[in-house]
Design an enzyme around this catalytic site. Structure first.
Site, mmCIF file in Angstrom:
data_model
loop_
_atom_site.group_PDB
_atom_site.id
_atom_site.type_symbol
_atom_site.label_atom_id
_atom_site.label_comp_id
_atom_site.label_asym_id
_atom_site.label_seq_id
_atom_site.Cartn_x
_atom_site.Cartn_y
_atom_site.Cartn_z
ATOM 1 N N GLU A 338 0.763 -1.239 -0.097
ATOM 2 C CA GLU A 338 -0.182 0.105 -0.246
ATOM 3 C C GLU A 338 0.824 1.082 0.046
ATOM 4 O O GLU A 338 1.893 1.347 0.829
ATOM 5 C CB GLU A 338 -0.864 0.157 1.171
ATOM 6 C CG GLU A 338 -1.694 -1.224 1.509
ATOM 7 C CD GLU A 338 -2.620 -1.141 2.739
ATOM 8 O OE1 GLU A 338 -3.860 -1.456 2.715
ATOM 9 O OE2 GLU A 338 -2.177 -0.835 3.815
ATOM 10 N N CYS A 339 0.718 2.052 -0.926
ATOM 11 C CA CYS A 339 1.290 3.571 -0.948
ATOM 12 C C CYS A 339 2.816 3.498 -0.891
ATOM 13 O O CYS A 339 3.399 3.070 -1.849
ATOM 14 C CB CYS A 339 0.755 4.490 0.115
ATOM 15 S SG CYS A 339 0.763 6.078 -0.177
#
Length: 481
Positions: A338-339
């Protein structure tokens, strides 16, 4: 059956009114008095939640009406409040601000769902009597809001405080629970995404976080009426009915080992995401991108968000870890990123890190694209997407709710489009209305999810890791014969 659950929500008129500092001060001050404080943060936020956890000395959970249905919110609040003397919820944005003109998912809406009294923090810079008008408006704007008191922040001196108090007492019946002076420097430094992480202090060899929190607690003792604030919490109505468990069924037996990077570079994980993996049968192993130690054997890898741009030079220099991640992805191990984790999986990260070293900095190269840090946010807010290509984590046709907050942009070769899994209905994602790059069993994107809003994610992750473990063990057995 009804249960006594002391609680209150600390809200503001907008972002930047000082409610985070006040929340930290209260959590730490009550903890130093020997009270067990259960901290919560309304909305999608890792940084404030981390500081609240430090201030209270116990994990902080996020409560979000966008992600979670009412029964889930009440269940999460109930279970995480057990064993506490009071529960403190820090709101986000303005009290009535939500995702639309009706205030959907606002702090006020959350207060009604929890039947919790609200204490409003107001920045009183260059205001006196107007504060009373604001309080009257807030108290009457929505029905069933329990506005139990106000904390006046950034007051200029004794005369200013005297006029403020007299005005509020003259025109309203809302108690003044404290008046804070203006403070010179924020004891907790900030950067582009909010407060600086305490882990960066520790990574640098010092721990400035605890003294900063203690100084805020001392400020609260001097300027706030802690006894009256505790009384507000204790006057909250009984909590009706004990909610259902957070995760269905008994914990599954351990079937796979999943590593997750948690260091100063990547540390954005909701506690419930890790709890969900454990409940589904994962043995969790904590890892680091910054340490040079070799990683242990595992069957899956979880790369959360964080600040890889701050440590980009150190990450690039750790060639052993970068090669390990690349080889695990190529071998088909289930990897969820994630991210910040997505940024690490790309070929390079263009930024100037905290040490002043300019990029581009070499990353793992799992995804044939680069990321570059920008001066302004490139994605901010809630996300909603539809799964177009299935993965070990999501099935085709499913809707994925999440959020994003990133200053980096993804730069890919237009002639070689990335294999996306998600079509964005709301939010920016990686770009072009898409998110969730999918290579083999590696899934990576800018979207953050909360496990309680995606209940099948953790069981699928663990099942995929167990299958991969079985395939590797089977391959080894064939080689040995």
């Amino acid at each position: 059956m009804q249960h006594i659950l002391p609680r209150f929500i600390l809200a503001g008129l907008s972002g930047g009114t000082g409610k985070t500092i006040v929340s930290l001060a209260l959590a730490r001050a009550f903890s130093r008095r020997g009270l067990r404080v259960a901290p919560f943060k309304k909305g999608p936020d890792y940084i404030d939640a981390r500081w609240l956890a430090l201030a209270a000395g116990r994990p902080c959970s996020n409560l979000d009406p966008f992600f979670h249905a009412d029964p889930v919110i009440r269940s999460l609040f109930w279970h995480k409040s057990q064993g506490s003397d009071l529960s403190l919820v820090e709101g986000n944005r303005g009290l009535f601000d939500g995702k639309d003109e009706h205030g959907s998912c606002s702090t006020a809406e959350l207060a009604r769902k929890l039947d919790a009294p609200v204490i409003l923090t107001i920045d009183c810079t260059k205001m006196t009597r107007t504060v009373a008008a604001i309080l009257l408006g807030c108290a009457s704007f929505e029905p069933d809001l329990r506005l139990a008191g106000v904390i006046l922040n950034r007051t200029a001196g004794e005369r200013h405080r005297s006029v403020l108090r007299r005005s509020i007492e003259e025109y309203t019946d809302i108690p003044v629970l404290g008046m804070l002076p203006k403070i010179g420097d924020n004891p907790i430094p900030e950067r582009h995404m909010g407060l600086m992480s305490d882990q960066e202090f520790r990574d640098g060899g010092s721990d400035l976080g605890q003294p900063a929190l203690d100084s805020l607690a001392a400020m609260a003792e001097e300027w706030l009426n802690l006894d009256a604030i505790r009384a507000v919490a204790e006057c909250a109505p009984p909590f009706k009915a004990e909610p259902a468990p957070l995760f269905p069924g008994p914990p599954a037996p351990v079937s796979a080992r999943i590593g997750y990077v948690r260091d100063a570079a990547l540390w954005f994980y909701y506690p419930e995401n890790l709890d969900a993996l454990t409940h589904a049968g994962a043995e969790l192993v904590r890892l680091s991108l910054l340490a040079e130690d070799p990683w242990p054997d595992m069957d899956g890898l979880y790369l959360g968000g964080g600040f890889p741009e701050v440590f980009a030079g150190r990450i690039a220099a750790n060639k052993r870890v970068l090669a390990t991640i690349r080889s695990l992805s190529q071998a088909g191990m289930p990897i969820y990123a994630e991210c910040g984790g997505f940024m690490v999986l790309c070929e390079s990260l263009d930024c100037v890190d905290a040490a002043g070293k300019a990029g581009p900095h070499v990353m793992t190269g799992v995804i044939p694209a680069a990321t570059s840090l920008c001066a302004k946010p490139q994605g901010l807010g809630y996300t909603e997407s539809v799964v177009e290509v299935g993965s070990p984590f999501f099935l085709p046709g499913e809707t994925v709710l999440g959020h994003e907050f990133h200053y980096s942009v993804c730069l890919a070769d237009p002639g070689a489009p990335l294999p996306f899994s998600l079509r964005m209905l709301r939010g920016s994602g990686i770009g072009g209305g898409r998110d969730g790059v999918l290579y083999e069993n590696t899934f990576a994107g800018y979207t953050h999810i909360h496990a309680l809003a995606a209940p099948a994610w953790a069981p699928r992750f663990v099942a995929a890791a167990a299958r991969w473990r079985g395939s590797v063990d089977s391959g080894l057995s064939e080689e040995q014969t």
